[in-house]
Design an enzyme around this catalytic site. Structure first.
Site, short mmCIF file in Angstrom:
data_model
loop_
_atom_site.label_atom_id
_atom_site.label_comp_id
_atom_site.label_asym_id
_atom_site.label_seq_id
_atom_site.Cartn_x
_atom_site.Cartn_y
_atom_site.Cartn_z
N ARG A 173 10.40 -4.38 13.10
CA ARG A 173 9.32 -3.62 13.72
C ARG A 173 8.62 -4.47 14.79
NH1 ARG A 173 5.95 -1.18 8.60
NH2 ARG A 173 7.56 0.20 7.75
N LYS A 211 0.82 -1.21 0.00
CA LYS A 211 0.00 0.00 0.00
C LYS A 211 0.85 1.27 0.00
CE LYS A 211 -2.25 -0.96 3.80
NZ LYS A 211 -1.62 -2.25 4.13
N ARG A 262 -10.41 0.54 8.84
CA ARG A 262 -10.08 -0.85 9.10
C ARG A 262 -11.27 -1.66 9.60
NH1 ARG A 262 -4.15 -0.10 11.96
NH2 ARG A 262 -2.92 -0.33 10.07
N ARG A 276 -2.67 -9.86 13.42
CA ARG A 276 -3.13 -8.83 12.49
C ARG A 276 -3.85 -9.44 11.29
NH1 ARG A 276 -1.11 -3.86 13.66
NH2 ARG A 276 -1.31 -3.05 11.54
N ARG A 307 10.91 -7.67 6.46
CA ARG A 307 11.06 -6.22 6.57
C ARG A 307 11.99 -5.84 7.73
NH1 ARG A 307 5.03 -3.75 5.76
NH2 ARG A 307 4.86 -4.33 7.95
#
Length: 215
Positions: free
Chosen positions: A156, A14, A89, A167, A123
């Site tokens: 992260r 995104k 969301r 999530r 990531r």
């Protein structure tokens, strides 16, 4: 003026796709995740609250998210429009958003869960300057060190396997129904998020009727 929402599970691209649209069409890119990460990096009161929530792999509450989004959009610095990611969301956030703004299109990046896991767990982030890396496609020149400032890279707090699974569950249970609300307005454009980023960008522009991506 163009007003877009970009949706997709964590790791679907995104942010990258939003930036490509922003650069060419003078859109303001509003990333709820980036706003909250700034709060965390600068040790604000909101940042401390968000840090605890992210570490648990949970999503920030509706009231706080809506407040942040409303405050950002109220700045009215988006003369040519905006593209917002990370919001809405869930159903309540979607209803708030549709009541306040006329959306031209919702870009939905589709990505299988297995590919999400592969991307997200690769990531890395520089906690000093905020530079993002991906060990699959965008590795740092020196292993584990930021190319910009040399600081050690970290994972992260919300990129652990446990947090990611939480999530993903939250996304499928709460966020996907948001798409159905938007579909009633006939503004949703589904785009395959698996190809290289240039191909995804071109697919987005084709479905939105925008000029082609030249790279």
């Amino acid at each position: 003026m163009r007003k877009y929402v970009i949706m997709g599970v964590q790791g679907s691209g995104k942010g990258t796709q939003s930036q490509l649209l922003r650069e060419e069409f003078d859109l303001v890119h509003i990333s709820v995740g980036d706003i909250f990460r700034w709060q965390v990096r600068n040790h604000t009161k909101i940042g401390a609250q968000v840090k605890r929530i992210m570490a648990a792999g949970e999503l920030v509450g509706d009231d706080l998210v809506e407040s942040v989004v409303r405050r950002r959009l109220d700045q009215h610095d988006w003369n040519y429009g905006f593209i917002i990611d990370g919001f809405p969301r869930n159903g309540r956030q979607a209803e708030f958003f549709m009541e306040s703004y006329d959306i031209d299109a919702v870009i939905h990046l589709e990505l299988p869960d297995d590919e999400v896991r592969r991307r997200v767990l690769s990531r890395r982030l520089c906690p000093n300057c905020g530079m993002d890396y991906n060990l699959i496609a965008d590795r740092p020149e020196q292993e584990g060190r930021c190319d910009i400032c040399g600081h050690e890279l970290v994972t992260r707090a919300d990129d652990t396997p446990e947090a990611l699974e939480a999530r993903l569950r939250d996304y499928h249970e709460k966020t996907r129904p948001v798409l159905e609300l938007f579909r009633r307005k006939e503004v949703v454009h589904d785009v395959d998020g698996r190809p290289p980023l240039e191909e995804v960008q071109q697919a987005i522009r084709t479905t939105l009727g925008l000029p082609p991506y030249k790279g």
